[in-house]
Design a protein around this motif. Structure first.
Motif, PDB file in Angstrom:
ATOM      1  N   TYR A   1       3.932   0.399  -1.577  1.00  0.00           N
ATOM      2  CA  TYR A   1       2.810  -0.445  -1.147  1.00  0.00           C
ATOM      3  C   TYR A   1       3.148  -1.927  -1.296  1.00  0.00           C
ATOM      4  O   TYR A   1       2.684  -2.758  -0.514  1.00  0.00           O
ATOM      5  CB  TYR A   1       1.554  -0.091  -1.946  1.00  0.00           C
ATOM      6  CG  TYR A   1       1.069   1.304  -1.699  1.00  0.00           C
ATOM      7  CD1 TYR A   1       0.386   1.629  -0.529  1.00  0.00           C
ATOM      8  CD2 TYR A   1       1.303   2.321  -2.615  1.00  0.00           C
ATOM      9  CE1 TYR A   1      -0.053   2.917  -0.282  1.00  0.00           C
ATOM     10  CE2 TYR A   1       0.871   3.613  -2.383  1.00  0.00           C
ATOM     11  CZ  TYR A   1       0.191   3.900  -1.213  1.00  0.00           C
ATOM     12  OH  TYR A   1      -0.237   5.186  -0.969  1.00  0.00           O
TER      13      TYR A   1
ATOM     14  N   SER B   1       5.193  -2.725   1.696  1.00  0.00           N
ATOM     15  CA  SER B   1       4.327  -2.777   2.867  1.00  0.00           C
ATOM     16  C   SER B   1       3.527  -4.068   2.890  1.00  0.00           C
ATOM     17  O   SER B   1       3.381  -4.714   3.936  1.00  0.00           O
ATOM     18  CB  SER B   1       3.376  -1.566   2.850  1.00  0.00           C
ATOM     19  OG  SER B   1       2.498  -1.595   3.944  1.00  0.00           O
TER      20      SER B   1
ATOM     21  N   GLY C   1       8.952   0.926   2.206  1.00  0.00           N
ATOM     22  CA  GLY C   1       7.641   0.351   2.467  1.00  0.00           C
ATOM     23  C   GLY C   1       7.703  -0.772   3.487  1.00  0.00           C
ATOM     24  O   GLY C   1       6.839  -0.876   4.370  1.00  0.00           O
TER      25      GLY C   1
ATOM     26  N   SER D   1       5.951  -0.372   7.199  1.00  0.00           N
ATOM     27  CA  SER D   1       4.953  -1.359   7.634  1.00  0.00           C
ATOM     28  C   SER D   1       5.372  -2.028   8.939  1.00  0.00           C
ATOM     29  O   SER D   1       4.535  -2.268   9.817  1.00  0.00           O
ATOM     30  CB  SER D   1       4.761  -2.414   6.541  1.00  0.00           C
ATOM     31  OG  SER D   1       3.803  -3.374   6.916  1.00  0.00           O
TER      32      SER D   1
ATOM     33  N   GLY E   1      -8.653   2.292   3.222  1.00  0.00           N
ATOM     34  CA  GLY E   1      -7.679   2.205   2.133  1.00  0.00           C
ATOM     35  C   GLY E   1      -8.298   2.584   0.799  1.00  0.00           C
ATOM     36  O   GLY E   1      -7.690   3.295  -0.012  1.00  0.00           O
TER      37      GLY E   1
ATOM     38  N   ALA F   1      -6.771   6.080  -0.965  1.00  0.00           N
ATOM     39  CA  ALA F   1      -6.078   5.950  -2.246  1.00  0.00           C
ATOM     40  C   ALA F   1      -6.964   6.418  -3.395  1.00  0.00           C
ATOM     41  O   ALA F   1      -6.487   7.062  -4.338  1.00  0.00           O
ATOM     42  CB  ALA F   1      -5.659   4.493  -2.467  1.00  0.00           C
TER      43      ALA F   1
ATOM     44  N   THR G   1      -4.391  -2.660   2.234  1.00  0.00           N
ATOM     45  CA  THR G   1      -3.659  -2.740   0.967  1.00  0.00           C
ATOM     46  C   THR G   1      -4.593  -3.063  -0.188  1.00  0.00           C
ATOM     47  O   THR G   1      -4.504  -2.466  -1.266  1.00  0.00           O
ATOM     48  CB  THR G   1      -2.550  -3.803   1.057  1.00  0.00           C
ATOM     49  OG1 THR G   1      -1.693  -3.502   2.157  1.00  0.00           O
ATOM     50  CG2 THR G   1      -1.720  -3.828  -0.215  1.00  0.00           C
TER      51      THR G   1
ATOM     52  N   SER H   1      -6.532  -0.046  -1.026  1.00  0.00           N
ATOM     53  CA  SER H   1      -5.683   0.952  -1.677  1.00  0.00           C
ATOM     54  C   SER H   1      -5.460   0.629  -3.151  1.00  0.00           C
ATOM     55  O   SER H   1      -5.255   1.532  -3.970  1.00  0.00           O
ATOM     56  CB  SER H   1      -4.328   1.032  -0.967  1.00  0.00           C
ATOM     57  OG  SER H   1      -4.486   1.444   0.375  1.00  0.00           O
TER      58      SER H   1
END
Length: 396
Positions: free
Chosen positions: A59, A62, A113, A117, A223, A227, A345, A348
């Protein structure tokens, strides 16, 4: 910025199918890496906390790519960015089994990542830009379904570990290599159109958020939900009395519901409007999430509720992007995609932490109550959002 003429984006069914294939293998790579590497680290005696921190590298990579994705796309074009993303995902795959060091794995996951992305950003923006508005819902929903399908297939690679620790990685490497060759041979080399001087100000991120905030919020909620559920539902299940077998059986049905309902919701949004469908899905999904604790330890009721709720909100990311494409000028879509990626993000990161605190300090079911309230608030907030067509004329 001076006026720059870019080749027009070409679109055909063949190009779209290639993009879908790219996203399927991207989903497979993520669906495979997460459980397989976690298994390896668990077998090495690595603590769950450190295991999770290592997984977070994906992540972080990303997130880092979203900071430069728009400029890279403008400089390289769609095809080159997708090719670069595939290479960045593919190369670390064959290194994981031969470099079994947790610090090296952190770096390799970071690279994966970044690559993941990059190809997601380029592929989803390409689909948005070349699809006719009346078909945008179904096409972007099929795109989302493709990633979900790949992500569901990925864990099946665990069965390949019986033939050797490196076998799943080599099989995936070969699959991605084949897709890379297909992209190099068949996809046209195109770039997004650039605006005239003064038409693409530095405030483009602020403008896209101000003009399409309602269309970009679904990425944050998606997200948070994805998550949060993956991290907190196992804890919720254990605390109310489900066993690990029941939990592992229930959790996938959130994604399965999304696979079933993404296309129907996308087609309905083409017919009745993106905003109406997002409001309906948010309110309905929020209510159903709030009913999950009521089902208690009843396995089948919980399964049905999770499937329906996951199906209703599982298309939030793709439908939100499609709605942004409806209401924003094309020159702002790259910036809007960056904002959506930021939101995803952030969601998440917040989801597992906030949900975990709710479980610890209030009750296990409170994670669903909060999740339901957030979706209900989103649905109601649609009443406040008004499309402002006069803004589009400024940049079109």
């Amino acid at each position: 910025m001076s006026s720059i003429t870019r080749p027009k984006l070409s679109h055909s069914t063949a190009n779209y199918l290639i993009l879908i294939t790219v996203i399927v293998v991207a989903g497979i790579s993520q669906g495979l890496l997460l459980p397989v590497l976690s298994i390896f680290l668990e077998q090495k005696g690595v603590s769950p906390g450190l295991n999770g921190l290592n997984a977070a590298a994906l992540y972080i990579g990303s997130f880092a790519m979203t900071l430069v994705a728009e400029r890279l796309l403008g400089a390289l074009g769609f095809k080159k960015l997708i090719v670069g993303g595939l290479i960045l995902v593919m190369v670390p795959l064959i290194l994981f089994p031969y470099l079994p060091d947790i610090k090296i794995w952190f770096i390799l996951r970071l690279i994966v990542g970044i690559g993941d992305s990059a190809l997601h950003y380029a592929a989803q923006l390409w689909v948005l830009l070349v699809t006719a508005p009346e078909k945008r819902g179904r096409y972007i929903s099929l795109y989302g379904m493709s990633y979900g399908l790949g992500f569901s297939i990925g864990p099946l690679g665990i069965k390949l570990l019986g033939f050797g620790d490196a076998v799943p990685f080599w099989v995936l490497f070969i699959c991605i290599a084949a897709v890379l060759i297909l992209v190099l041979m068949k996809l046209p080399d195109t770039k997004p159109e650039k605006a005239e001087h003064g038409q693409l100000p530095e405030r483009r991120f602020r403008r896209s958020l101000a003009w399409a905030w309602y269309a970009l919020l679904p990425a944050l909620l998606y997200g948070y939900m994805e998550a949060g559920m993956n991290s907190n539902f196992p804890v919720y299940g254990l605390r109310i009395g489900f066993d690990t077998s029941q939990i592992s059986s229930l959790l996938p049905f959130i994604g399965i519901g999304g696979l079933f309902l993404q296309l129907p919701l996308g087609m309905l949004s083409d017919r009745y409007g993106r905003k109406k469908i997002l409001m309906f899905a948010g309110i309905s999904g929020g209510i159903i999430f709030m009913l999950v604790p009521v089902a208690g330890t009843h396995f089948w009721w919980t399964l049905v509720l999770l499937t329906i709720a996951g199906g209703l909100v599982g298309s939030f990311f793709s439908l939100g992007l499609a709605y942004a494409a409806d209401i924003l000028p094309k020159v702002l879509l790259p910036a809007a995609n960056v904002v959506a990626s930021f939101h995803f993000t952030i969601g998440s990161i917040i989801g597992p932490n906030l949900g975990g605190q709710m479980i610890n300090w209030i009750s296990p079911g409170s994670m669903f109550t909060l999740l339901g309230i957030l979706y209900l608030l989103f649905g109601v907030a649609g009443i406040l959002f008004r499309r402002k067509p006069e803004f589009e004329s400024v940049l079109k």
